[in-house]
Design a protein around this motif. Sequence first.
Motif, PDB file in Angstrom:
ATOM      1  N   PRO A 129       0.831  -1.221   0.000  1.00  0.00           N
ATOM      2  CA  PRO A 129       0.000   0.000   0.000  1.00  0.00           C
ATOM      3  C   PRO A 129       0.860   1.264   0.000  1.00  0.00           C
ATOM      4  O   PRO A 129       1.936   1.307   0.601  1.00  0.00           O
ATOM      5  N   SER A 130       0.349   2.280  -0.666  1.00  0.00           N
ATOM      6  CA  SER A 130       1.136   3.504  -0.825  1.00  0.00           C
ATOM      7  C   SER A 130       1.414   4.200   0.495  1.00  0.00           C
ATOM      8  O   SER A 130       2.418   4.903   0.637  1.00  0.00           O
ATOM      9  N   ILE A 131       0.556   3.996   1.488  1.00  0.00           N
ATOM     10  CA  ILE A 131       0.772   4.670   2.768  1.00  0.00           C
ATOM     11  C   ILE A 131       2.060   4.195   3.438  1.00  0.00           C
ATOM     12  O   ILE A 131       2.686   4.935   4.210  1.00  0.00           O
ATOM     13  N   ILE A 132       2.489   2.961   3.131  1.00  0.00           N
ATOM     14  CA  ILE A 132       3.746   2.459   3.686  1.00  0.00           C
ATOM     15  C   ILE A 132       4.922   3.284   3.161  1.00  0.00           C
ATOM     16  O   ILE A 132       5.848   3.626   3.897  1.00  0.00           O
ATOM     17  N   PHE A 133       4.881   3.616   1.856  1.00  0.00           N
ATOM     18  CA  PHE A 133       5.932   4.462   1.291  1.00  0.00           C
ATOM     19  C   PHE A 133       5.852   5.873   1.879  1.00  0.00           C
ATOM     20  O   PHE A 133       6.880   6.550   2.007  1.00  0.00           O
ATOM     21  N   GLY A 134       4.641   6.312   2.214  1.00  0.00           N
ATOM     22  CA  GLY A 134       4.513   7.602   2.878  1.00  0.00           C
ATOM     23  C   GLY A 134       5.158   7.610   4.254  1.00  0.00           C
ATOM     24  O   GLY A 134       5.845   8.563   4.630  1.00  0.00           O
ATOM     25  N   LEU A 135       4.962   6.525   5.006  1.00  0.00           N
ATOM     26  CA  LEU A 135       5.604   6.414   6.311  1.00  0.00           C
ATOM     27  C   LEU A 135       7.128   6.345   6.169  1.00  0.00           C
ATOM     28  O   LEU A 135       7.865   6.905   6.992  1.00  0.00           O
ATOM     29  N   PHE A 136       7.583   5.668   5.126  1.00  0.00           N
ATOM     30  CA  PHE A 136       9.025   5.629   4.863  1.00  0.00           C
ATOM     31  C   PHE A 136       9.544   7.026   4.545  1.00  0.00           C
ATOM     32  O   PHE A 136      10.638   7.421   4.987  1.00  0.00           O
ATOM     33  N   GLY A 137       8.773   7.797   3.765  1.00  0.00           N
ATOM     34  CA  GLY A 137       9.172   9.165   3.449  1.00  0.00           C
ATOM     35  C   GLY A 137       9.239  10.040   4.680  1.00  0.00           C
ATOM     36  O   GLY A 137      10.132  10.894   4.814  1.00  0.00           O
ATOM     37  N   ILE A 138       8.298   9.863   5.621  1.00  0.00           N
ATOM     38  CA  ILE A 138       8.357  10.622   6.870  1.00  0.00           C
ATOM     39  C   ILE A 138       9.625  10.299   7.645  1.00  0.00           C
ATOM     40  O   ILE A 138      10.331  11.190   8.135  1.00  0.00           O
ATOM     41  N   ALA A 139       9.908   8.986   7.756  1.00  0.00           N
ATOM     42  CA  ALA A 139      11.090   8.585   8.509  1.00  0.00           C
ATOM     43  C   ALA A 139      12.372   9.118   7.881  1.00  0.00           C
ATOM     44  O   ALA A 139      13.316   9.501   8.588  1.00  0.00           O
ATOM     45  N   LEU A 140      12.408   9.171   6.537  1.00  0.00           N
ATOM     46  CA  LEU A 140      13.633   9.565   5.844  1.00  0.00           C
ATOM     47  C   LEU A 140      13.800  11.079   5.777  1.00  0.00           C
ATOM     48  O   LEU A 140      14.849  11.622   6.145  1.00  0.00           O
ATOM     49  N   PHE A 141      12.767  11.782   5.295  1.00  0.00           N
ATOM     50  CA  PHE A 141      12.916  13.208   5.005  1.00  0.00           C
ATOM     51  C   PHE A 141      12.523  14.099   6.178  1.00  0.00           C
ATOM     52  O   PHE A 141      13.137  15.144   6.389  1.00  0.00           O
ATOM     53  N   VAL A 142      11.494  13.705   6.910  1.00  0.00           N
ATOM     54  CA  VAL A 142      11.017  14.560   8.003  1.00  0.00           C
ATOM     55  C   VAL A 142      11.823  14.335   9.275  1.00  0.00           C
ATOM     56  O   VAL A 142      12.249  15.290   9.934  1.00  0.00           O
ATOM     57  N   ARG A 218      -1.008   6.713 -11.833  1.00  0.00           N
ATOM     58  CA  ARG A 218      -1.114   6.420 -10.402  1.00  0.00           C
ATOM     59  C   ARG A 218      -0.478   7.526  -9.573  1.00  0.00           C
ATOM     60  O   ARG A 218      -1.044   7.942  -8.552  1.00  0.00           O
ATOM     61  N   ALA A 219       0.672   8.009 -10.008  1.00  0.00           N
ATOM     62  CA  ALA A 219       1.364   9.055  -9.254  1.00  0.00           C
ATOM     63  C   ALA A 219       0.590  10.368  -9.272  1.00  0.00           C
ATOM     64  O   ALA A 219       0.552  11.094  -8.269  1.00  0.00           O
ATOM     65  N   PHE A 220      -0.026  10.689 -10.395  1.00  0.00           N
ATOM     66  CA  PHE A 220      -0.763  11.945 -10.508  1.00  0.00           C
ATOM     67  C   PHE A 220      -1.965  11.962  -9.569  1.00  0.00           C
ATOM     68  O   PHE A 220      -2.329  13.019  -9.030  1.00  0.00           O
ATOM     69  N   GLY A 221      -2.595  10.815  -9.393  1.00  0.00           N
ATOM     70  CA  GLY A 221      -3.763  10.758  -8.524  1.00  0.00           C
ATOM     71  C   GLY A 221      -3.468  10.285  -7.115  1.00  0.00           C
ATOM     72  O   GLY A 221      -4.406  10.068  -6.334  1.00  0.00           O
ATOM     73  N   GLU A 222      -2.210  10.125  -6.753  1.00  0.00           N
ATOM     74  CA  GLU A 222      -1.849   9.621  -5.431  1.00  0.00           C
ATOM     75  C   GLU A 222      -2.065  10.695  -4.362  1.00  0.00           C
ATOM     76  O   GLU A 222      -1.774  11.866  -4.574  1.00  0.00           O
ATOM     77  N   SER A 223      -2.569  10.275  -3.226  1.00  0.00           N
ATOM     78  CA  SER A 223      -2.802  11.235  -2.136  1.00  0.00           C
ATOM     79  C   SER A 223      -2.128  10.828  -0.829  1.00  0.00           C
ATOM     80  O   SER A 223      -1.591  11.687  -0.124  1.00  0.00           O
ATOM     81  N   ALA A 224      -2.126   9.530  -0.489  1.00  0.00           N
ATOM     82  CA  ALA A 224      -1.603   9.102   0.815  1.00  0.00           C
ATOM     83  C   ALA A 224      -0.133   9.473   0.972  1.00  0.00           C
ATOM     84  O   ALA A 224       0.276  10.021   2.007  1.00  0.00           O
ATOM     85  N   VAL A 225       0.683   9.179  -0.037  1.00  0.00           N
ATOM     86  CA  VAL A 225       2.110   9.492   0.041  1.00  0.00           C
ATOM     87  C   VAL A 225       2.331  10.993   0.160  1.00  0.00           C
ATOM     88  O   VAL A 225       3.157  11.458   0.962  1.00  0.00           O
ATOM     89  N   ILE A 226       1.570  11.775  -0.603  1.00  0.00           N
ATOM     90  CA  ILE A 226       1.758  13.230  -0.615  1.00  0.00           C
ATOM     91  C   ILE A 226       1.344  13.842   0.717  1.00  0.00           C
ATOM     92  O   ILE A 226       2.003  14.747   1.236  1.00  0.00           O
ATOM     93  N   ILE A 227       0.250  13.363   1.288  1.00  0.00           N
ATOM     94  CA  ILE A 227      -0.205  13.898   2.570  1.00  0.00           C
ATOM     95  C   ILE A 227       0.865  13.721   3.637  1.00  0.00           C
ATOM     96  O   ILE A 227       1.132  14.616   4.442  1.00  0.00           O
ATOM     97  N   LEU A 228       1.520  12.560   3.644  1.00  0.00           N
ATOM     98  CA  LEU A 228       2.485  12.247   4.689  1.00  0.00           C
ATOM     99  C   LEU A 228       3.860  12.866   4.446  1.00  0.00           C
ATOM    100  O   LEU A 228       4.613  13.071   5.399  1.00  0.00           O
ATOM    101  N   THR A 229       4.211  13.142   3.195  1.00  0.00           N
ATOM    102  CA  THR A 229       5.569  13.609   2.905  1.00  0.00           C
ATOM    103  C   THR A 229       5.626  15.047   2.379  1.00  0.00           C
ATOM    104  O   THR A 229       6.661  15.699   2.503  1.00  0.00           O
ATOM    105  N   ALA A 230       4.544  15.534   1.746  1.00  0.00           N
ATOM    106  CA  ALA A 230       4.557  16.879   1.173  1.00  0.00           C
ATOM    107  C   ALA A 230       3.540  17.808   1.815  1.00  0.00           C
ATOM    108  O   ALA A 230       3.576  19.017   1.576  1.00  0.00           O
ATOM    109  N   GLY A 231       2.622  17.274   2.601  1.00  0.00           N
ATOM    110  CA  GLY A 231       1.694  18.115   3.337  1.00  0.00           C
ATOM    111  C   GLY A 231       0.388  18.375   2.609  1.00  0.00           C
ATOM    112  O   GLY A 231       0.158  17.905   1.500  1.00  0.00           O
ATOM    113  N   VAL A 232      -0.480  19.156   3.264  1.00  0.00           N
ATOM    114  CA  VAL A 232      -1.809  19.468   2.734  1.00  0.00           C
ATOM    115  C   VAL A 232      -1.951  20.960   2.480  1.00  0.00           C
ATOM    116  O   VAL A 232      -3.060  21.492   2.426  1.00  0.00           O
ATOM    117  N   THR A 233      -0.822  21.648   2.325  1.00  0.00           N
ATOM    118  CA  THR A 233      -0.847  23.074   2.020  1.00  0.00           C
ATOM    119  C   THR A 233       0.131  23.369   0.888  1.00  0.00           C
ATOM    120  O   THR A 233       0.978  22.538   0.546  1.00  0.00           O
TER     121      THR A 233
END
Length: 302
Positions: A129-142, A218-233
């Motif tokens: 699931p894409s949210i797993i990559f989002g959690l990985f992005g948080i751990a790495l970049f944030v 898929r990337a253009f319509g992805e939301s879970a990864v972006i919410i966790l790594t790029a934010g909602v603003t």
Amino acid sequence: MSNVNTAVNTTNPFRGKKGINSFNNRLFTILVWTVGIAIVLFILGLLFLILKDGLPKLSWDFLFGLPSEIEEGGGIGPALLNSFYILFLSLVIAIPLGMAAGIYLAEFAPDNKLISFVRICVEGLASVPSIIFGLFGIALFVEMFQLGLTILGGAVSLAFLNLPVLTRVTEESIRALPKELKNASFALGATHLQTIVRVLIPAAMNGIITGICLVAGRAFGESAVIILTAGVTTSGEMWDFSLFSPGETLAVHLWYVQSEAIVPDAQDIAQKSAAVLVFFVLLINLVFRIPLWMNSQKMTRS
């Protein structure tokens, strides 16, 4: 004569069941056509329901305007720009790495248990699931690099999400080519590198571009990864190309408007945003079909 009939029936075991086989063939054909038409009608109906409420209301002010938190009439300009910006950055990272990994697995990797295990891991990552990559992005970049929620983090995390798919698509597209194609190239004196670049990749391009098309949509319509790594603003500016700015995309904006926004016209914004999102996903697929058509025309002439 009896011996002849026996020999015919022995060599053709389906001869006595010709009537039953013909009926089953027609029944199966009708079933396939019915299911296919039903699926096509369902897809067209779904697209119609999404587009009919949003497309007629679109305007340039909405497409290029700044979003509003309180007042009605806000636009999606920065979110739409971020969608294409993050998509471009993720493909720039994912396509070379994914193709290189797929070519290695198809042409250079030894056939042993370790490589088999690597293939299983790649296939497993492609279905994570894409949210797993989002959690990985948080751990790495944030957390590790302390960059916060940025476009850079979202783009790289999306690239990680698409890498396994591109790797497997490239490998299978090259493996599906006939062995005679590579042998003929070697027979003409080409090196292994020349064979890969000038023979195998062009011949497998249809499958590779199809894979790129799928991951791009898929990337253009992805939301879970972006919410966790790029934010909602967003940064609040229309043409902000900073890699360290917040990176809300159109899909995230649609989710935010539907779930948490307090603007009076939230439903209207959601309908128009959904129509724009679906339209551009279809447009991306159409754009990627052009190289497929050009490659098929080139292969036909040669």
